[in-house]
Design an enzyme around this catalytic site. Structure first.
Site, PDB file in Angstrom:
ATOM      1  CE  LYS A  13       8.225 -51.322   1.243  1.00 30.78           C
ATOM      2  NZ  LYS A  13       8.833 -50.195   1.972  1.00 30.78           N
ATOM      3  NE  ARG A  88      14.228 -51.257  -1.776  1.00 27.72           N
ATOM      4  CZ  ARG A  88      13.758 -51.995  -0.762  1.00 27.72           C
ATOM      5  NH1 ARG A  88      13.263 -53.171  -0.983  1.00 27.72           N
ATOM      6  NH2 ARG A  88      13.795 -51.524   0.462  1.00 27.72           N
ATOM      7  NE  ARG A 127      11.328 -51.380  10.982  1.00 23.21           N
ATOM      8  CZ  ARG A 127      11.104 -51.477   9.670  1.00 23.21           C
ATOM      9  NH1 ARG A 127       9.885 -51.691   9.225  1.00 23.21           N
ATOM     10  NH2 ARG A 127      12.076 -51.353   8.811  1.00 23.21           N
ATOM     11  NE  ARG A 133      15.040 -53.789   9.463  1.00 26.41           N
ATOM     12  CZ  ARG A 133      14.310 -53.655   8.357  1.00 26.41           C
ATOM     13  NH1 ARG A 133      13.099 -54.155   8.308  1.00 26.41           N
ATOM     14  NH2 ARG A 133      14.796 -53.025   7.314  1.00 26.41           N
ATOM     15  NE  ARG A 144      16.436 -49.239   4.995  1.00 31.85           N
ATOM     16  CZ  ARG A 144      15.612 -49.566   5.986  1.00 31.85           C
ATOM     17  NH1 ARG A 144      15.918 -49.265   7.223  1.00 31.85           N
ATOM     18  NH2 ARG A 144      14.492 -50.180   5.737  1.00 31.85           N
TER      19      ARG A 144
HETATM   20  P1  AMP Z   1      13.409 -53.946   2.987  1.00 31.98           P
HETATM   21  O1  AMP Z   1      13.163 -54.922   4.083  1.00 31.98           O
HETATM   22  O2  AMP Z   1      12.444 -54.100   1.838  1.00 31.98           O
HETATM   23  O3  AMP Z   1      13.520 -52.535   3.476  1.00 31.98           O
HETATM   24  O4  AMP Z   1      14.843 -54.318   2.362  1.00 31.98           O
HETATM   25  C1  AMP Z   1      16.006 -54.299   3.163  1.00 31.98           C
HETATM   26  C2  AMP Z   1      17.234 -54.130   2.295  1.00 31.98           C
HETATM   27  O5  AMP Z   1      17.355 -55.220   1.373  1.00 31.98           O
HETATM   28  C3  AMP Z   1      17.242 -52.894   1.423  1.00 31.98           C
HETATM   29  O6  AMP Z   1      17.683 -51.736   2.142  1.00 31.98           O
HETATM   30  C4  AMP Z   1      18.234 -53.304   0.340  1.00 31.98           C
HETATM   31  O7  AMP Z   1      19.563 -53.266   0.817  1.00 31.98           O
HETATM   32  C5  AMP Z   1      17.864 -54.767   0.124  1.00 31.98           C
HETATM   33  N1  AMP Z   1      16.802 -54.912  -0.898  1.00 31.98           N
HETATM   34  C6  AMP Z   1      15.541 -55.380  -0.685  1.00 31.98           C
HETATM   35  N2  AMP Z   1      14.835 -55.396  -1.831  1.00 31.98           N
HETATM   36  C7  AMP Z   1      15.658 -54.921  -2.796  1.00 31.98           C
HETATM   37  C8  AMP Z   1      15.510 -54.667  -4.183  1.00 31.98           C
HETATM   38  N3  AMP Z   1      14.353 -54.884  -4.814  1.00 31.98           N
HETATM   39  N4  AMP Z   1      16.585 -54.175  -4.857  1.00 31.98           N
HETATM   40  C9  AMP Z   1      17.754 -53.949  -4.243  1.00 31.98           C
HETATM   41  N5  AMP Z   1      17.954 -54.136  -2.931  1.00 31.98           N
HETATM   42  C10 AMP Z   1      16.924 -54.633  -2.192  1.00 31.98           C
END
Ligand code: AMP
Length: 198
Positions: A13, A88, A127, A133, A144
């Site tokens: 994404k 989400r 990754r 990360r 996740r």
């Molecule tokens: P991502 O980079 O989109 O995978 O986001 C990394 C982390 O940020 C996720 O595993 C959540 O802990 C937090 N996060 C990102 N977007 C959201 C969201 N819309 N709602 C809740 N937590 C979020």
């Protein structure tokens, strides 16, 4: 163009969001990037969310919704945006719909990067080695994915019934997925109906 990009963790994404947003001349807004930047800069928000991100859990809805509303209020998002990683949860879906409706606006399309969750877990492990990360340990990656499948994947039905889904296969090179995505989005926006490009 007011767009969402959705898909399981590891579907690509982030990479696609940046490239597709620049194609349409709109900002790519990633909630994950916003949270990670705050953790790195040791802001108050960063301190609040650090442990949640490390565990692979979701930041509380109200907090996340406020962050997104503040970002969408910035002038560069007035003509459009591509949201990556938001919404989400169903609560967030409703908050976004309400935010847009209050401004006489609505989403144009929801791009879904479709892939097999097991393949994606493998991609994420790779990754994690490359990027280091903090939320990418094997245990967190599996967690996740479970959280995505239970909490976020069901939201696609909401957007499908709204006729907004543009679903593409996430496998292939970055360029292939990007071309597929732009074609699917152009069709979805032009026709306003669900599109499935494989
Ligand atoms: P991502 O980079 O989109 O995978 O986001 C990394 C982390 O940020 C996720 O595993 C959540 O802990 C937090 N996060 C990102 N977007 C959201 C969201 N819309 N709602 C809740 N937590 C979020």
């Amino acid at each position: 163009m007011r767009l969402l990009i959705m898909g399981a963790p590891g579907a690509g994404k982030g990479t696609q969001a940046t490239s597709i947003a620049s194609h349409y001349g709109i900002p790519a807004i990633s909630t994950g990037d916003i949270f990670r930047a705050n953790v790195k800069q040791r802001t108050e928000l960063g301190r609040q969310v650090e442990a949640i991100l490390s565990a692979g859990d979701y930041v509380p809805d109200e907090l996340t919704e406020q962050i997104v509303a503040d970002r969408l209020d910035q002038p560069d998002a007035a003509k459009g945006f591509l949201l990556d990683g938001f919404p989400r949860t169903m609560h967030q879906v409703t908050a976004l719909d309400d935010y847009l409706a209050a401004r006489g606006s609505q989403l144009d399309a929801v791009l879904v990067l479709d892939a097999d969750p097991d393949d994606l877990v493998g991609r994420l492990l790779k990754r994690a080695q490359l990027e280091g990360r903090a939320d990418d340990t094997e245990e967190t990656i599996r967690h996740r994915m479970e959280v995505y499948l239970s909490d976020t994947a069901p939201l696609l039905a909401h957007y499908e019934s709204a006729g907004l889904l543009a679903k593409v296969a996430a496998l292939g090179t970055v360029e292939e997925v990007r071309e597929r995505s732009v074609a699917a989005l152009d069709r979805a926006v032009g026709r306003g109906t669900a599109v499935d490009v494989q």
